[in-house]
Design an enzyme around this catalytic site. Structure first.
Site, PDB file in Angstrom:
ATOM      1  N   GLU A  50       0.863  -1.179   0.000  1.00 30.47           N
ATOM      2  CA  GLU A  50       0.000   0.000   0.000  1.00 30.47           C
ATOM      3  C   GLU A  50       0.900   1.229   0.000  1.00 30.47           C
ATOM      4  O   GLU A  50       1.688   1.429   0.923  1.00 30.47           O
ATOM      5  CB  GLU A  50      -0.913   0.024   1.224  1.00 30.47           C
ATOM      6  CG  GLU A  50      -2.069  -0.954   1.148  1.00 30.47           C
ATOM      7  CD  GLU A  50      -3.012  -0.837   2.334  1.00 30.47           C
ATOM      8  OE1 GLU A  50      -2.799   0.045   3.193  1.00 30.47           O
ATOM      9  OE2 GLU A  50      -3.955  -1.636   2.405  1.00 30.47           O
ATOM     10  N   ASP A  61      -6.364   9.395   9.637  1.00 31.81           N
ATOM     11  CA  ASP A  61      -5.061   8.883  10.049  1.00 31.81           C
ATOM     12  C   ASP A  61      -4.666   9.368  11.434  1.00 31.81           C
ATOM     13  O   ASP A  61      -4.968  10.495  11.826  1.00 31.81           O
ATOM     14  CB  ASP A  61      -3.986   9.300   9.037  1.00 31.81           C
ATOM     15  CG  ASP A  61      -4.178   8.622   7.698  1.00 31.81           C
ATOM     16  OD1 ASP A  61      -4.511   7.424   7.709  1.00 31.81           O
ATOM     17  OD2 ASP A  61      -4.017   9.279   6.656  1.00 31.81           O
TER      18      ASP A  61
END
EC number: 4.2.1.20
Length: 279
Positions: A50, A61
């Protein structure tokens, strides 16, 4: 390329083990170091990569990945350079699937059609765009699928039976099960709850289900990999990068090797989580 992703999961199913999916931030702390990290990941045991697209407002995040994005942006990383990372990686590795992960705004500014064309040319196999719900599939998901790029959707503990078919409708490649609510970097969830969630999702799809959030050690990878088709590790890798840097955020000779050492351990854990191989 959907074929590369499908082939990798078929190989893993035949081997009877889960995928180790490794996330890192493109351009953190600089282009050359992040390319070195990317090249080291498969050698250390990563099955799928990723590739994080840095963005100035990464709402989903946690602090570690936010800081990684800030370091990358400070170092001059752009979406174009992140695509170039993949293209440079593909010069020596045509087997490992690459999934670009991030937010829609940089893609929108870049231009959807141009982005998809450039992503395909760079050897990108899939996209995870965390802030595009299924109701906006016409924006990027459908065009990506038409180009032959997988669009991987997130499912969470709050994705109920009514919502799940909508989430899965245009999903391809694999399903990314976010094993808890909140931001990245949270604690490891209850393995029994993860197992139940994976089985629930599998009642609605034949796609592989990969589980992320909270996986930091080889033992974590082994436990989660026991019930999932793949184990996703991100924050632990990003933290490993951060702790290897100088006080002013520059790479050291140990940066790439530090990540490789961590991933080798995670790979060992994931590989020991034996799944039932296909008959």
């Amino acid at each position: 390329m959907t074929a590369r992703m499908d082939k990798r999961f078929a190989e893993l199913k035949a081997e009877g083990r889960p995928a180790l999916v490794t996330y890192f931030m493109g351009g953190d702390p600089d282009y050359d170091t992040s390319l070195g990290i990317m090249k080291a990941l498969p050698e250390a045991g990563s099955d799928i990569i990723e590739l994080g697209m840095p963005f100035s407002d990464p709402m989903a995040d946690g602090p570690a990945i936010q800081l990684a994005g800030q370091r990358a942006l400070k170092g001059g990383q752009t979406l174009k350079k992140t695509l170039q990372l993949a293209a440079d990686f593909r010069k020596t590795n045509d087997l490992t699937p690459i999934v670009m992960m991030g937010y829609y705004n940089p893609i929108y500014i870049y231009g959807v059609e141009k982005f998809l064309d450039d992503a395909l040319a760079a050897g990108i196999d899939g996209l995870i765009v965390v802030d595009l719900p299924p109701e906006m599939d016409d924006e990027l998901c459908i065009p990506a699928i038409r180009k032959g790029i997988n669009f991987i959707r997130l499912a969470t503990p709050t994705t109920d039976e009514k919502r799940l078919p909508t989430v899965l409708k245009n999903t391809s490649g694999f399903v990314y099960y976010v094993s808890m609510n909140g931001i990245t970097g949270s604690a490891l969830p209850d393995p029994s709850l993860v197992s139940g969630a994976v089985q629930r999702i599998k009642q609605h799809t034949e796609l592989p289900v990969c589980v992320g959030f909270g996986v930091k050690t080889a033992e974590h990878a082994k436990v989660i990999g026991g019930s999932a088709d793949g184990v996703v590790v991100g924050t632990a890798i990003v933290n490993q990068v951060a702790t290897s840097l100088t006080k002013d955020g520059k790479a050291t000779p140990d940066t790439v090797q530090a990540v490789a050492t961590l991933v080798r351990g995670l790979s060992s854990g994931a590989r020991s989580a034996r799944l039932v191989a296909a008959e």
